[in-house]
Design a protein around this motif. Sequence first.
Motif, PDB file in Angstrom:
ATOM      1  N   GLN A  66       4.137  17.563  -1.382  1.00 50.79           N
ATOM      2  CA  GLN A  66       3.710  16.177  -1.545  1.00 50.79           C
ATOM      3  C   GLN A  66       4.683  15.226  -0.856  1.00 50.79           C
ATOM      4  O   GLN A  66       5.887  15.446  -0.888  1.00 50.79           O
ATOM      5  N   VAL A  67       4.131  14.155  -0.309  1.00 53.26           N
ATOM      6  CA  VAL A  67       4.899  13.033   0.223  1.00 53.26           C
ATOM      7  C   VAL A  67       4.168  11.749  -0.147  1.00 53.26           C
ATOM      8  O   VAL A  67       2.957  11.649   0.047  1.00 53.26           O
ATOM      9  N   ASP A  68       4.895  10.801  -0.718  1.00 50.66           N
ATOM     10  CA  ASP A  68       4.380   9.465  -1.005  1.00 50.66           C
ATOM     11  C   ASP A  68       5.254   8.475  -0.249  1.00 50.66           C
ATOM     12  O   ASP A  68       6.491   8.592  -0.290  1.00 50.66           O
ATOM     13  N   TYR A  69       4.634   7.501   0.407  1.00 51.70           N
ATOM     14  CA  TYR A  69       5.443   6.505   1.122  1.00 51.70           C
ATOM     15  C   TYR A  69       4.704   5.178   1.217  1.00 51.70           C
ATOM     16  O   TYR A  69       3.487   5.113   1.097  1.00 51.70           O
ATOM     17  N   VAL A  70       5.494   4.132   1.423  1.00 52.54           N
ATOM     18  CA  VAL A  70       4.952   2.802   1.590  1.00 52.54           C
ATOM     19  C   VAL A  70       4.410   2.680   2.993  1.00 52.54           C
ATOM     20  O   VAL A  70       5.074   3.061   3.963  1.00 52.54           O
ATOM     21  N   ILE A  71       3.190   2.151   3.115  1.00 53.25           N
ATOM     22  CA  ILE A  71       2.583   1.919   4.425  1.00 53.25           C
ATOM     23  C   ILE A  71       3.106   0.577   4.930  1.00 53.25           C
ATOM     24  O   ILE A  71       2.906  -0.459   4.296  1.00 53.25           O
ATOM     25  N   GLU A  72       3.778   0.621   6.050  1.00 50.87           N
ATOM     26  CA  GLU A  72       4.299  -0.600   6.678  1.00 50.87           C
ATOM     27  C   GLU A  72       3.197  -1.200   7.540  1.00 50.87           C
ATOM     28  O   GLU A  72       2.731  -0.573   8.478  1.00 50.87           O
ATOM     29  N   CYS A  73       2.759  -2.389   7.191  1.00 52.93           N
ATOM     30  CA  CYS A  73       1.675  -3.036   7.959  1.00 52.93           C
ATOM     31  C   CYS A  73       2.235  -3.941   9.028  1.00 52.93           C
ATOM     32  O   CYS A  73       3.203  -4.536   8.980  1.00 52.93           O
ATOM     33  N   MET A  75       0.857  -1.194   0.000  1.00 52.62           N
ATOM     34  CA  MET A  75       0.000   0.000   0.000  1.00 52.62           C
ATOM     35  C   MET A  75       0.896   1.249   0.000  1.00 52.62           C
ATOM     36  O   MET A  75       1.930   1.275   0.646  1.00 52.62           O
ATOM     37  N   ILE A  76       0.414   2.247  -0.711  1.00 57.10           N
ATOM     38  CA  ILE A  76       1.119   3.531  -0.806  1.00 57.10           C
ATOM     39  C   ILE A  76       0.199   4.622  -0.274  1.00 57.10           C
ATOM     40  O   ILE A  76      -0.984   4.680  -0.627  1.00 57.10           O
ATOM     41  N   ARG A  77       0.735   5.465   0.583  1.00 59.65           N
ATOM     42  CA  ARG A  77      -0.011   6.646   1.045  1.00 59.65           C
ATOM     43  C   ARG A  77       0.532   7.854   0.290  1.00 59.65           C
ATOM     44  O   ARG A  77       1.735   8.056   0.203  1.00 59.65           O
ATOM     45  N   HIS A  78      -0.390   8.648  -0.229  1.00 57.62           N
ATOM     46  CA  HIS A  78      -0.095   9.835  -1.037  1.00 57.62           C
ATOM     47  C   HIS A  78      -0.679  11.031  -0.291  1.00 57.62           C
ATOM     48  O   HIS A  78      -1.895  11.094  -0.073  1.00 57.62           O
ATOM     49  N   ILE A  79       0.186  11.945   0.127  1.00 55.72           N
ATOM     50  CA  ILE A  79      -0.259  13.120   0.880  1.00 55.72           C
ATOM     51  C   ILE A  79       0.130  14.372   0.100  1.00 55.72           C
ATOM     52  O   ILE A  79       1.292  14.516  -0.304  1.00 55.72           O
ATOM     53  N   VAL A  80      -0.839  15.245  -0.103  1.00 55.66           N
ATOM     54  CA  VAL A  80      -0.598  16.509  -0.794  1.00 55.66           C
ATOM     55  C   VAL A  80      -1.203  17.622   0.045  1.00 55.66           C
ATOM     56  O   VAL A  80      -2.325  17.490   0.546  1.00 55.66           O
ATOM     57  N   MET A  81      -0.453  18.708   0.202  1.00 53.14           N
ATOM     58  CA  MET A  81      -0.941  19.874   0.938  1.00 53.14           C
ATOM     59  C   MET A  81      -0.854  21.091   0.022  1.00 53.14           C
ATOM     60  O   MET A  81       0.110  21.227  -0.731  1.00 53.14           O
TER      61      MET A  81
END
Length: 101
Positions: free
Chosen positions: A94-101, A1-7
């Motif tokens: 922007q920041v995109d990162y892998v969600i560590e489960c 899963m990838i989380r994509h955050i934009v402000m």
Amino acid sequence: MIRHIVMWRVAGETEQQRADTRLRVKAAFEGLRARIPGMTGLEIGVDISRVDYACDLVLVAEFQSREALDAYATHPAHAEVREALDGLRIARHQVDYVIEC
């Protein structure tokens, strides 16, 4: 899963214009829910702190994979939103990162 955050910071000469712009950006991105393959979550938040260094809005989206995020970047519905909002967003982070489960 990838989380994509934009402000974003938004344009507007008055506080009312900026408030209207924030709502317009929020509604436009919320319209992408269930329209983007591989997007598993989408949240848009409007800043309530009003501190001078805060961004006006944040988008937090989750994607099944890096490929799904890459496809979102060029998806026609996303392109429509970007075009409709052209010039309303004056700064973007922007920041995109892998969600560590």
